[in-house]
Enzyme design. Structure first.
Site, mmCIF file in Angstrom:
data_model
loop_
_atom_site.group_PDB
_atom_site.id
_atom_site.type_symbol
_atom_site.label_atom_id
_atom_site.label_comp_id
_atom_site.label_asym_id
_atom_site.label_seq_id
_atom_site.Cartn_x
_atom_site.Cartn_y
_atom_site.Cartn_z
ATOM 1 N N ARG A 227 0.856 -1.157 -0.078
ATOM 2 C CA ARG A 227 -0.195 0.033 -0.043
ATOM 3 C C ARG A 227 0.946 1.200 -0.007
ATOM 4 O O ARG A 227 1.993 1.452 0.711
ATOM 5 C CB ARG A 227 -0.805 -0.008 1.211
ATOM 6 C CG ARG A 227 -2.130 -1.111 1.011
ATOM 7 C CD ARG A 227 -3.086 -0.276 0.197
ATOM 8 N NE ARG A 227 -4.220 -1.328 0.293
ATOM 9 C CZ ARG A 227 -4.611 -2.169 -0.510
ATOM 10 N NH1 ARG A 227 -3.748 -2.667 -1.484
ATOM 11 N NH2 ARG A 227 -5.775 -2.901 -0.505
ATOM 12 N N GLU A 256 -4.237 7.447 -6.162
ATOM 13 C CA GLU A 256 -4.605 6.462 -7.202
ATOM 14 C C GLU A 256 -5.716 6.926 -7.779
ATOM 15 O O GLU A 256 -6.638 7.072 -7.005
ATOM 16 C CB GLU A 256 -4.496 4.975 -6.734
ATOM 17 C CG GLU A 256 -3.370 4.612 -6.193
ATOM 18 C CD GLU A 256 -3.219 3.142 -5.591
ATOM 19 O OE1 GLU A 256 -4.210 2.401 -6.070
ATOM 20 O OE2 GLU A 256 -2.018 2.766 -5.007
ATOM 21 N N HIS A 275 -0.928 0.056 -9.897
ATOM 22 C CA HIS A 275 -1.575 -0.840 -8.964
ATOM 23 C C HIS A 275 -2.239 -1.887 -9.787
ATOM 24 O O HIS A 275 -3.556 -2.456 -9.430
ATOM 25 C CB HIS A 275 -2.558 -0.133 -8.038
ATOM 26 C CG HIS A 275 -3.005 -0.914 -6.811
ATOM 27 N ND1 HIS A 275 -3.543 -0.159 -5.659
ATOM 28 C CD2 HIS A 275 -3.038 -1.831 -6.393
ATOM 29 C CE1 HIS A 275 -3.496 -1.051 -4.819
ATOM 30 N NE2 HIS A 275 -3.300 -2.256 -5.270
#
Length: 310
Positions: A227, A256, A275
């Protein structure tokens, strides 16, 4: 009995095998548009549903959302991370929360090694230099004989350690459960590569900050597929910009998607991916089916993969 998927954007659930399975369990409502990142809209989408299937981490299941959705009794998460769910509030309000640990372990571990190699071998820079007409024969770093510190001992961290040993690396492991501050500092000092696989909790937020970067070798490379907030953003930018560490391979970020002009994009010693470490057809198919299997088991009175229990 209503099952709602409030956050299927970008869409992966609609029309899938898991969608077909969901229809055998109850009435299903799927939202494939933006908006679930807003608390009020997420509450509206859940409405009177008894079960919510959480697809995206930007949908935050807060106490206010639970208050607006009193019929909600179960959240089934597509993934391992639970930092977008207020687990304490869920338990207090009688809501069961389940996830699917390990389903993406192989994919994320492979991506971790890929980022490690891409930074160490300077592959993006070399590729770009050749396309611009150059022949950039630089000195590169190898994995064999180097030391990797793996922070996080779950299924992904364990798989990364296994793959790293196959490359001939010495592997140091540290777990949030029982890992001491002294052991953490020792691993950071010794490591040529640092890989983060911790869950994001109040205790692990800013797990790496200025003090930790100061302890690392100038030749060290950081990889984060856990993370973004595990790392203090300002400290990371300072460490990369000043040469305090050699580089970083990042699949996760504080914001993000990254905004245009983000400072990380200007740094030549970073390799970035959006991601998507776990984005393979196998992970998508198996993960969605396991997410719905958690729903089926809950409805049958035999819940599994419990993260939070009323």
């Amino acid at each position: 009995m209503m099952i709602v998927i409030p956050d299927d954007f970008p869409s992966v659930f609609a029309g899938s095998e898991a969608h077909a399975l969901a229809k055998t369990l109850g009435e299903v409502r799927v939202f494939t548009e933006r908006g679930a990142e807003e608390e009020a809209e997420l509450s509206r989408r859940i409405g009177t549903a008894r079960i919510a299937v959480n697809i995206r981490a930007y949908a935050c299941f807060t106490d206010a959302v639970f208050d607006a959705c009193p019929a909600l009794k179960m959240i089934s998460i597509w993934g391992t991370g639970t930092d977008n769910v207020d687990l304490v509030a869920a338990a207090r309000r009688g809501i069961t929360v389940c996830n699917i640990p390990g389903v993406n372990a192989y994919a994320v571990a492979e991506h971790t090694i890929a980022l490690m190699l891409a930074v160490a071998r300077k592959i993006p820079q070399i590729d770009r230099g050749m396309r611009e007409g150059g022949w950039p024969r630089e000195m590169l770093a190898q994995l064999h004989g180097k030391t990797l510190a793996v922070f996080g001992s779950g299924s992904i961290g364990a798989r990364v350690a296994q793959l790293a040993r196959a490359f001939g690396m010495e592997v140091l492991t540290w777990s949030a459960r029982g890992g001491s501050a002294a052991a953490k500092e020792d691993a950071l000092r010794r490591a040529d590569f640092v890989s983060l696989h911790l869950r994001l909790t109040p205790a692990t937020r800013d797990f790496l900050g200025r003090a930790e970067f100061a302890a690392m070798q100038p030749s060290a490379i950081l990889v984060n597929t856990g993370r973004g907030p595990l790392v203090d953003r300002d400290a990371l930018l300072e460490a990369l910009g000043s040469g305090r560490i050699a580089g970083a391979g990042l699949d996760v970020f504080h914001d993000e998607p990254l905004k245009p002009g983000d400072a990380l994009m200007a740094l030549a010693n970073t390799v970035l991916s959006p991601h998507n470490a776990g984005q393979t057809p196998e992970v998508r198919r198996d993960g969605l089916l396991r997410t719905m299997d958690n729903v089926a088991k809950f409805l049958a009175g035999t819940p599994q993969n419990l993260v939070s229990v009323p």
